[in-house]
Design a protein around this motif. Structure first.
Motif, short mmCIF file in Angstrom:
data_model
loop_
_atom_site.label_atom_id
_atom_site.label_comp_id
_atom_site.label_asym_id
_atom_site.label_seq_id
_atom_site.Cartn_x
_atom_site.Cartn_y
_atom_site.Cartn_z
N TYR A 1 49.69 40.16 62.44
CA TYR A 1 49.48 41.47 61.81
C TYR A 1 48.69 41.29 60.53
O TYR A 1 48.71 40.24 59.91
N GLN A 2 47.98 42.33 60.19
CA GLN A 2 47.32 42.36 58.89
C GLN A 2 47.23 43.81 58.44
O GLN A 2 47.08 44.71 59.27
N PRO A 3 47.35 44.03 57.16
CA PRO A 3 47.23 45.40 56.65
C PRO A 3 45.83 45.93 56.90
O PRO A 3 44.86 45.18 56.82
N LEU A 4 45.74 47.19 57.23
CA LEU A 4 44.44 47.83 57.38
C LEU A 4 43.97 48.18 55.98
O LEU A 4 44.59 48.99 55.30
N ALA A 5 42.89 47.56 55.58
CA ALA A 5 42.41 47.73 54.20
C ALA A 5 41.23 48.68 54.15
O ALA A 5 40.23 48.40 53.51
N GLN A 6 41.33 49.77 54.87
CA GLN A 6 40.25 50.73 54.86
C GLN A 6 40.80 52.10 54.52
O GLN A 6 41.89 52.46 54.92
N ASP A 7 40.04 52.83 53.79
CA ASP A 7 40.37 54.22 53.47
C ASP A 7 39.15 55.07 53.75
O ASP A 7 38.02 54.65 53.53
N VAL A 8 39.40 56.28 54.20
CA VAL A 8 38.32 57.24 54.34
C VAL A 8 38.12 57.90 52.98
O VAL A 8 39.07 58.29 52.32
N VAL A 9 36.87 58.00 52.59
CA VAL A 9 36.52 58.63 51.33
C VAL A 9 35.59 59.80 51.63
O VAL A 9 34.62 59.65 52.38
N TRP A 10 35.91 60.95 51.07
CA TRP A 10 35.09 62.14 51.24
C TRP A 10 34.34 62.39 49.95
O TRP A 10 34.94 62.51 48.88
N ASP A 11 33.01 62.45 50.03
CA ASP A 11 32.17 62.68 48.86
C ASP A 11 31.81 64.16 48.82
O ASP A 11 30.91 64.63 49.54
N GLU A 12 32.51 64.90 48.00
CA GLU A 12 32.32 66.34 47.91
C GLU A 12 30.89 66.71 47.48
O GLU A 12 30.37 67.75 47.88
#
Length: 140
Positions: free
Chosen positions: A76-87
């Motif tokens: 296992y490994q942590p998912l190190a991604q985030d979605v970023v929304w640029d307004e």
């Protein structure tokens, strides 16, 4: 509820572990609240299985569940991604709204303004594929 945490993990299964009830034990024995985000598990194949799960639970139970995964041979490994929304880049075209399975991207009516609720986002990446202005990105 203070010691409840949320994490997202990518689990890798070897052929020997694909047939085992891993998710069942994580839920029943370690009280994990599991949301399966992606899965590719094919019994009787040489390739590894892969499962992306968002989990919620008490810190110690999450820790104990991760130790269980190690014992049974699941990496296992942590998912190190985030979605970023640029307004600033978003033109509020709403192309992403119908693709978002959790409602993290939604529209305020009648103004027709797109909003993003990071807490609802499961990083499925469907919005990235449809945004013509690249207002939604993955941060690694």
């Amino acid at each position: 509820m203070r010691d409840m945490i949320k994490k997202t993990f990518v689990l890798s299964f070897h052929q020997a572990t694909v047939q085992q009830p891993i998710a069942y034990h994580l839920i029943k024995d370690y009280n994990w609240i599991v949301n399966i985000l992606r899965a590719r598990i094919t019994p009787n194949q040489e390739e590894k299985g892969m499962l992306v799960i968002a989990v919620q639970g008490k810190r110690q139970e999450i820790h104990d569940g991760l130790e269980y995964l190690t014992r049974v041979g699941v990496n296992y490994q942590p998912l190190a991604q985030d979605v970023v929304w640029d307004e600033q880049k978003c033109t509020h075209c709403t192309a992403c709204i119908s693709q978002c399975p959790t409602g993290a991207l939604s529209v305020i009516r009648p103004a027709m303004e797109v909003t993003f609720d990071k807490e609802k986002c499961i990083a499925c990446e469907l919005c990235l594929k449809v945004c013509p202005y690249k207002a939604v990105m993955m941060r690694i």
